[in-house]
Scaffold this motif. Structure first.
Motif, mmCIF file in Angstrom:
data_model
loop_
_atom_site.group_PDB
_atom_site.id
_atom_site.type_symbol
_atom_site.label_atom_id
_atom_site.label_comp_id
_atom_site.label_asym_id
_atom_site.label_seq_id
_atom_site.Cartn_x
_atom_site.Cartn_y
_atom_site.Cartn_z
ATOM 1 N N GLU A 122 0.843 -1.150 0.124
ATOM 2 C CA GLU A 122 0.109 0.151 0.098
ATOM 3 C C GLU A 122 0.759 1.244 0.006
ATOM 4 O OE1 GLU A 122 -2.512 -0.776 3.449
ATOM 5 O OE2 GLU A 122 -4.214 -0.920 2.224
ATOM 6 N N GLN A 123 1.808 1.248 0.745
ATOM 7 C CA GLN A 123 2.756 2.457 0.739
ATOM 8 C C GLN A 123 3.292 2.782 -0.727
ATOM 9 O OE1 GLN A 123 5.641 1.397 3.934
ATOM 10 N NE2 GLN A 123 4.312 1.843 5.455
ATOM 11 N N TYR A 125 2.281 1.680 -3.431
ATOM 12 C CA TYR A 125 1.219 1.857 -4.393
ATOM 13 C C TYR A 125 0.994 3.583 -4.066
ATOM 14 C CZ TYR A 125 -3.394 1.911 -6.753
ATOM 15 O OH TYR A 125 -4.375 2.427 -7.330
ATOM 16 N N GLU A 126 0.789 4.010 -2.936
ATOM 17 C CA GLU A 126 0.528 5.609 -2.657
ATOM 18 C C GLU A 126 1.867 6.344 -3.195
ATOM 19 O OE1 GLU A 126 -2.166 6.938 -1.783
ATOM 20 O OE2 GLU A 126 -3.007 5.069 -1.477
ATOM 21 N N LYS A 129 1.053 6.476 -6.984
ATOM 22 C CA LYS A 129 0.136 7.258 -7.381
ATOM 23 C C LYS A 129 0.751 8.919 -7.171
ATOM 24 C CE LYS A 129 -3.039 5.820 -4.662
ATOM 25 N NZ LYS A 129 -4.464 5.881 -4.167
ATOM 26 N N HIS A 130 1.205 9.139 -6.118
ATOM 27 C CA HIS A 130 1.890 10.412 -6.048
ATOM 28 C C HIS A 130 2.827 10.723 -7.278
ATOM 29 C CE1 HIS A 130 0.124 11.856 -2.450
ATOM 30 N NE2 HIS A 130 0.406 10.577 -1.619
#
Length: 211
Positions: A122-123, A125-126, A129-130
């Motif tokens: 998740e980290q 993936y974030e 995205k950023h």
């Protein structure tokens, strides 16, 4: 005949598409757009993997609770069989208890590992995205600079010294028109000169006769 024209039309269209593709390849913005489209596709793949990891975590949790419940149930049954001096039933229950206990422990470890992996995923993936968002914003900035550069280039073409040629054409046209006007005026003056002289001569004769 229709098929021939259709094939010719398709061939021309294919050539045009090929030319456009080559043009886009030479255009950095077009290449950046292609890279961003590919990155968005990769981001979608990662999103699906994150969702899959969530489902796996849920499955591990469900299997852990199920195995734990069966292990507790078999242990309770083993105690009952032991009190009833039912050795065979006791041995079966204890064997089942150990199987379910081992499975529960394995599912618990798998669940904890899945949670840890999910947090890391998740980290990342974030972060992805950023980074993609920053790239989209950067592309917008570059597109704005490209638009300004093209606009300034077009303006420079109009106001540059080389672009003075149209104004020179205007000057040539003005000179040409002035020449025409001069010829027209000169021709008119010559055409009326004889008539004016004749009129003056007639007036002079009339004045002489009157004396």
């Amino acid at each position: 005949m229709t098929n021939i024209f259709t094939r010719i039309k398709d061939s021309i269209a294919a050539d045009l598409h090929h030319m456009m593709d080559q043009k886009e390849q030479k255009n950095p913005i077009a290449a950046l757009n292609q890279y961003l489209r590919q990155s968005e596709q990769e981001k979608e793949k990662v999103r699906k993997l994150v969702e899959r990891q969530y489902r796996l975590k849920g499955e591990f949790s469900k299997e852990y609770l199920k195995a734990k419940d069966f292990a507790d149930k078999r242990l309770k049954q083993a105690n009952i069989a032991e009190k009833a001096s039912e050795e065979e039933m006791y041995n079966f229950a204890m064997k089942e208890h150990e199987e379910y206990k081992g499975r529960a422990e394995r599912m618990k470890n798998s669940r904890e590992e899945a949670i840890t992996q999910l947090e890391i995923l998740e980290q990342k993936y974030e972060e992805m995205k950023h980074k993609l968002k920053d790239m989209h914003l950067r592309r917008m900035e570059l597109m704005g600079r490209e638009n300004i550069a093209h606009a300034n280039h077009q303006i420079n073409l109009v106001v540059s010294e080389e672009a003075d040629r149209p104004y020179a054409r205007f000057a040539e046209m003005e000179q040409y028109i002035e020449g025409l006007e001069y010829k027209v005026n000169s021709s008119y003056y010559r055409s009326t000169f004889d008539r004016k002289i004749a009129q003056l001569e007639k007036e002079m004769q009339e004045n002489a006769s009157a004396k």
